[in-house]
Design an enzyme around this catalytic site. Sequence first.
Site, PDB file in Angstrom:
ATOM      1  N   HIS A 263       0.872  -1.184   0.000  1.00  0.00           N
ATOM      2  CA  HIS A 263       0.000   0.000   0.000  1.00  0.00           C
ATOM      3  C   HIS A 263       0.906   1.230   0.000  1.00  0.00           C
ATOM      4  O   HIS A 263       1.666   1.425  -0.938  1.00  0.00           O
ATOM      5  CB  HIS A 263      -0.915  -0.127   1.224  1.00  0.00           C
ATOM      6  CG  HIS A 263      -2.072   0.824   1.274  1.00  0.00           C
ATOM      7  ND1 HIS A 263      -2.478   1.587   0.223  1.00  0.00           N
ATOM      8  CD2 HIS A 263      -2.920   1.122   2.298  1.00  0.00           C
ATOM      9  CE1 HIS A 263      -3.525   2.318   0.581  1.00  0.00           C
ATOM     10  NE2 HIS A 263      -3.810   2.054   1.840  1.00  0.00           N
ATOM     11  N   HIS A 302      -2.080  -1.948  -9.873  1.00  0.00           N
ATOM     12  CA  HIS A 302      -3.047  -1.391  -8.934  1.00  0.00           C
ATOM     13  C   HIS A 302      -4.299  -2.239  -8.979  1.00  0.00           C
ATOM     14  O   HIS A 302      -4.660  -2.739 -10.044  1.00  0.00           O
ATOM     15  CB  HIS A 302      -3.380   0.062  -9.319  1.00  0.00           C
ATOM     16  CG  HIS A 302      -3.952   0.846  -8.197  1.00  0.00           C
ATOM     17  ND1 HIS A 302      -5.288   0.771  -7.864  1.00  0.00           N
ATOM     18  CD2 HIS A 302      -3.375   1.681  -7.313  1.00  0.00           C
ATOM     19  CE1 HIS A 302      -5.499   1.556  -6.820  1.00  0.00           C
ATOM     20  NE2 HIS A 302      -4.366   2.110  -6.456  1.00  0.00           N
ATOM     21  N   ASP A 358       2.980   5.709  -6.630  1.00  0.00           N
ATOM     22  CA  ASP A 358       4.229   5.562  -5.889  1.00  0.00           C
ATOM     23  C   ASP A 358       5.459   5.493  -6.774  1.00  0.00           C
ATOM     24  O   ASP A 358       6.582   5.579  -6.282  1.00  0.00           O
ATOM     25  CB  ASP A 358       4.175   4.295  -5.032  1.00  0.00           C
ATOM     26  CG  ASP A 358       3.213   4.449  -3.874  1.00  0.00           C
ATOM     27  OD1 ASP A 358       3.168   5.550  -3.317  1.00  0.00           O
ATOM     28  OD2 ASP A 358       2.512   3.478  -3.544  1.00  0.00           O
TER      29      ASP A 358
HETATM   30  N1  ACO Z   1       5.113  -6.547 -10.762  1.00  0.00           N
HETATM   31  C1  ACO Z   1       5.010  -7.727 -11.411  1.00  0.00           C
HETATM   32  N2  ACO Z   1       3.848  -8.404 -11.531  1.00  0.00           N
HETATM   33  C2  ACO Z   1       2.762  -7.866 -10.960  1.00  0.00           C
HETATM   34  C3  ACO Z   1       2.796  -6.630 -10.280  1.00  0.00           C
HETATM   35  C4  ACO Z   1       4.022  -5.962 -10.189  1.00  0.00           C
HETATM   36  N3  ACO Z   1       4.134  -4.788  -9.560  1.00  0.00           N
HETATM   37  N4  ACO Z   1       1.553  -6.336  -9.813  1.00  0.00           N
HETATM   38  C5  ACO Z   1       0.772  -7.351 -10.206  1.00  0.00           C
HETATM   39  N5  ACO Z   1       1.501  -8.267 -10.891  1.00  0.00           N
HETATM   40  C6  ACO Z   1       0.997  -9.494 -11.552  1.00  0.00           C
HETATM   41  C7  ACO Z   1       0.762 -10.599 -10.535  1.00  0.00           C
HETATM   42  O1  ACO Z   1       1.897 -11.421 -10.373  1.00  0.00           O
HETATM   43  C8  ACO Z   1      -0.399 -11.328 -11.162  1.00  0.00           C
HETATM   44  O2  ACO Z   1       0.088 -12.122 -12.211  1.00  0.00           O
HETATM   45  P1  ACO Z   1      -0.577 -13.589 -12.503  1.00  0.00           P
HETATM   46  O3  ACO Z   1      -1.974 -13.262 -12.954  1.00  0.00           O
HETATM   47  O4  ACO Z   1       0.280 -14.196 -13.516  1.00  0.00           O
HETATM   48  O5  ACO Z   1      -0.548 -14.321 -11.196  1.00  0.00           O
HETATM   49  C9  ACO Z   1      -1.229 -10.215 -11.800  1.00  0.00           C
HETATM   50  O6  ACO Z   1      -0.280  -9.165 -12.097  1.00  0.00           O
HETATM   51  C10 ACO Z   1      -2.314  -9.655 -10.893  1.00  0.00           C
HETATM   52  O7  ACO Z   1      -1.723  -9.314  -9.656  1.00  0.00           O
HETATM   53  P2  ACO Z   1      -2.501  -9.330  -8.261  1.00  0.00           P
HETATM   54  O8  ACO Z   1      -1.515  -9.423  -7.148  1.00  0.00           O
HETATM   55  O9  ACO Z   1      -3.588 -10.357  -8.319  1.00  0.00           O
HETATM   56  O10 ACO Z   1      -3.181  -7.904  -8.281  1.00  0.00           O
HETATM   57  P3  ACO Z   1      -3.752  -7.151  -7.033  1.00  0.00           P
HETATM   58  O11 ACO Z   1      -4.822  -6.277  -7.544  1.00  0.00           O
HETATM   59  O12 ACO Z   1      -4.093  -8.076  -5.934  1.00  0.00           O
HETATM   60  O13 ACO Z   1      -2.495  -6.293  -6.509  1.00  0.00           O
HETATM   61  C11 ACO Z   1      -1.016  -4.546  -6.040  1.00  0.00           C
HETATM   62  C12 ACO Z   1      -2.383  -4.936  -6.631  1.00  0.00           C
HETATM   63  C13 ACO Z   1      -0.898  -5.045  -4.605  1.00  0.00           C
HETATM   64  C14 ACO Z   1      -0.916  -3.019  -6.011  1.00  0.00           C
HETATM   65  C15 ACO Z   1       0.102  -5.145  -6.942  1.00  0.00           C
HETATM   66  O14 ACO Z   1      -0.010  -4.651  -8.250  1.00  0.00           O
HETATM   67  C16 ACO Z   1       1.496  -4.889  -6.385  1.00  0.00           C
HETATM   68  O15 ACO Z   1       1.960  -5.639  -5.513  1.00  0.00           O
HETATM   69  N6  ACO Z   1       2.197  -3.812  -6.881  1.00  0.00           N
HETATM   70  C17 ACO Z   1       3.510  -3.477  -6.391  1.00  0.00           C
HETATM   71  C18 ACO Z   1       3.394  -2.715  -5.089  1.00  0.00           C
HETATM   72  C19 ACO Z   1       2.832  -1.314  -5.307  1.00  0.00           C
HETATM   73  O16 ACO Z   1       3.285  -0.578  -6.174  1.00  0.00           O
HETATM   74  N7  ACO Z   1       1.868  -0.937  -4.456  1.00  0.00           N
HETATM   75  C20 ACO Z   1       1.298   0.408  -4.467  1.00  0.00           C
HETATM   76  C21 ACO Z   1      -0.114   0.399  -4.936  1.00  0.00           C
HETATM   77  S1  ACO Z   1      -0.734   2.054  -4.986  1.00  0.00           S
HETATM   78  C22 ACO Z   1      -1.110   2.414  -3.386  1.00  0.00           C
HETATM   79  O17 ACO Z   1      -1.476   1.597  -2.600  1.00  0.00           O
HETATM   80  C23 ACO Z   1      -0.965   3.744  -2.992  1.00  0.00           C
END
Ligand code: ACO
Length: 423
Positions: A263, A302, A358
């Site tokens: 987050h 996201h 971010d």
């Molecule tokens: N890098 C690589 N792969 C990713 C990323 C990433 N940053 N984010 C998602 N994916 C991939 C996952 O591995 C998954 O792949 P799959 O379908 O082959 O298994 C797919 O994309 C979907 O990912 P989920 O984790 O199911 O998506 P979710 O909506 O639950 O997660 C989150 C969202 C937590 C923001 C995620 O994108 C992440 O961890 N990002 C990196 C951390 C980040 O930047 N967080 C800030 C968010 S903005 C905020 O809160 C202010």
Amino acid sequence: MPESITITDNRSGESFEIPIYNGGISSTEWRKAVPGVFFHDPSFMATAVAESAVTYLDGEAGILRYRGYPIEQLAEKSTYLEVAYLLIHGELPTQQQYEDWSHEITYHTFIHENVRKRFLEGFHYDAHPMGMLVSAMAALSTFYLDAKEIHDPESRQKQIVRLIAKMPTLAAACHRFSMGMPFVYPDNSLGFTANFLSMMWKIAEPRYDANPALARALDILFILHADHEQNCGTLAMRTVGSAHADPYSAAAAAAAALYGPRHGGANEQVIRMLTEIGSIDNVPDFIKSVKEGHGRLQGFGHRVYKNYDPRAQIIKQAADDVFAITGKNPLLDIALKLEEVALHDEYFVSRKLYPNVDFYSGLIYQAMGFPIEMFTVLFAIPRMAGWLAHWVELLDQDQKIYRPRQLYVGADERAYVPLGDRR
Ligand code: ACO
């Protein structure tokens, strides 16, 4: 006649028509039709937890509006304090309302001496400032016993002003402590953001005047971070608020959620990631390792944006203004290269992974001189306005206590085995 969905219960053959309101179906209607069958939605992928009039977000189109006003217009023309008023009261203030609001906030920036001297100074010397902030926010509830009067509009307003006003003071105090530097008292002659920068950076000069362009850039970042509808931290605020806890305790829970690297903690992780990559030559290998499942591309992806996060776009522009003063952050080139490679890579394209808020914010904070550990704290300062707007909305809606159901998958009833008989 509203639109509806018809469901057939194949166990009984009965069909039910459930109306759709505002794009959602009411769980009350669902329960009437199929009692005892719950939605299994552990991470709220398809659950609207509230009817809310605070923020509109269309993740597919990349649209973000506070109370109907596009984020781009607010970032260009407004100030954080005005946006905080808008979020909480629902309308932009008149000139008089804005002056009164600014005055109120300015005159509530001081914190009780015991918060600083006895509470904050009790932390270990290398405590993370975000951990200190979360605790200090909760501790404030013990100083304002009237905060429990959540149904008294006057008391509610008082806590709102206190919480917004004291966030920069607490944030700067946490930083100064971790640096071993003396606390700087608020300066009532300064605006909200300039005052925060004074509390952060002042050393021996009688008055610290921040560079106005840097103060403005930080104010824009505050506007962009002020609210983001039902995110993890806001849900925590609403959950604790629904139990009718005081707003300091509820906001501490929200800040604790924000602390997580998935987050608000992601901006810190972005800088660590860029530093680890070290050079644009290493970008392709890094992307390859992410695709092979070794970690994530921090600042990308996201839950709701399946398009470029509009905040990331505004931040990218603000970065140029900041770097013109501070000099370019050497990590910027790596970030730009990462973005370019990822946006053309099938893995990221097919999953609709774009830079989020971010990805670039940390580069600005770092160029301004903020240590990495302060990044999530910088997020929490303005998010207080959003948390409070949702808290007020929740109380005004007289919402029941948040209490989801579960699908039990544990053991059936079994008899207790005395300790000595267990193997
Ligand atoms: N890098 C690589 N792969 C990713 C990323 C990433 N940053 N984010 C998602 N994916 C991939 C996952 O591995 C998954 O792949 P799959 O379908 O082959 O298994 C797919 O994309 C979907 O990912 P989920 O984790 O199911 O998506 P979710 O909506 O639950 O997660 C989150 C969202 C937590 C923001 C995620 O994108 C992440 O961890 N990002 C990196 C951390 C980040 O930047 N967080 C800030 C968010 S903005 C905020 O809160 C202010």
